[in-house]
Enzyme design. Structure first.
Site: not given
Ligand code: TTP
Ligand code: MG
Length: 351
Positions: A13, A113-114
């Protein structure tokens, strides 16, 4: 005793993602509280905070907070407010994800973003830890951005672990440590348990994951019906879900509109060659080496548009096969000598 390989799953993350991209772009922002979101309009703005950097979070600013509140909390500081530049973040996200992807047996991006990486083939937590460190180092070097990583035997525990230490954290939970790791956390840390479910659980005295795990199953079933079983298996740290490649992004292509419509096969050939070259560099940037399916698109002067594709038995990685194949697919459309406005090519079934 290697009959069943243990799974090793990594969750990554990115830290304060939108804000980190802005900071990496403009060094002057470093050290200042930074809020990315709606226009604060001197405290009268009506939107919300998308994200805040860790400096701004010290003042109690966070995602989804009204921007006017963030503005008030940051009064008297040298805070900077920036609008959301989504295009830039998506571009950075794609670059970063293709860096990460290289390290995985299979890779699943779950948000901007993960991502999850299955790194089971590395064989040990020590090797997985090395990969995590390497990813963090590569990310700093290439983008000047940090990320936090969790490693465990499944997706659920890894995601929780990645959140434990931020920013730039690395949390490893080996199979034997899983229960102790989960037990003292709040039920709210489990996926799918939101504020409402938490409130109900709390009203029965269930606060920690251990409380949930040890609560009599029959009673839990009376409260939550069929969901009780899933909740309790999460509390035991069980999650068999596989890391799934995200197929929708697995096609890469380009198209070109001619300045003057043409039926000149030589011109078409040259244009196709350029499109393939461009697609290939994009393909490589995304971390792919080979393709199996080639699809061409052709649009005539009257905007009539056709696509045809062919799938090869074996994956190919060379330009010349792609060029030969695409021209073979194109040729039947050229026979009538009609003028062409646009051609395109895309590659899929990428590996
Ligand atoms: P998150 O990963 O939830 O947050 P973050 O990366 O900013 O911070 P952290 O270090 O805690 O991971 O979300 C990723 C991005 O998604 C975030 O940078 C901005 C966007 N976002 C919103 O626009 N609105 C929201 O409510 C949230 C939670 C995120
Ligand atoms: Mg994040």
């Amino acid at each position: 005793m290697e009959s069943e390989m243990q799974r090793i799953i990594l969750h990554v993350d990115l830290d304060a993602f939108f804000a980190s991209v802005e900071e990496a772009k403009d060094q002057k922002l470093k050290g200042k509280p930074l809020v990315v979101g709606a226009d604060p309009k001197n405290g009268h703005g009506r939107g919300v905070v998308s994200t805040a950097n860790y400096e701004a979070r010290k003042y109690g600013v966070h995602s989804a907070q009204p921007i006017s509140i963030a503005w008030r909390k940051l009064q008297g500081t040298d805070a900077v407010f920036l609008p959301v530049n989504m295009e830039l973040y998506v571009e950075k996200s794609m670059e970063i994800m293709s860096m990460f992807r290289k390290h995985a047996d299979s890779f699943e991006q779950t948000s901007v973003d993960e991502a999850y990486l299955d790194v089971s083939s590395k064989g040990s937590y020590e090797k997985a830890q090395e990969i995590a460190r390497k990813m963090q180092e590569e990310l700093i070097n290439a983008q000047n951005i940090t990320c936090s990583i969790g490693i465990s035997s499944n997706k659920m525990v890894s995601k929780i672990a990645a959140d434990i230490k931020k920013p730039n954290g690395l949390t490893i939970v080996k199979p034997k440590q899983t229960q102790a790791f989960l037990d003292h956390l709040s039920v709210r840390d489990l996926p799918g348990i939101g504020p409402k479910t938490e409130e109900v659980l709390n009203s029965y005295g269930i606060k920690t994951i251990e409380d949930l795990r040890t609560y009599p199953s029959k009673k839990l079933g009376e409260i939550f019906g069929k969901h009780a079983l899933g909740m309790q298996s999460m509390a035991h740290g069980i999650d068999e879900s596989p890391v799934m490649e995200s197929y929708e992004i697995k096609s890469v292509g380009r198209q070109y509109t001619f300045q003057h419509d043409t039926s000149d096969e030589h011109k078409l050939f040259r244009a196709m060659q350029e499109l393939i070259k461009d697609s290939f560099s994009n393909l490589h940037a995304e971390g792919f080496k080979s393709y199996r399916t080639v699809t061409i698109k052709i649009r005539f002067s009257n905007f009539e548009t056709h696509t045809t594709s062919r799938t090869l038995k074996e994956p190919h990685s060379d330009l010349s096969t792609a060029l030969t194949l695409s021209m073979d697919l194109l040729r039947p459309w050229l026979e009538e000598g009609r003028k062409i406005r646009l051609i395109g090519i895309s590659f899929s079934k990428l590996e």
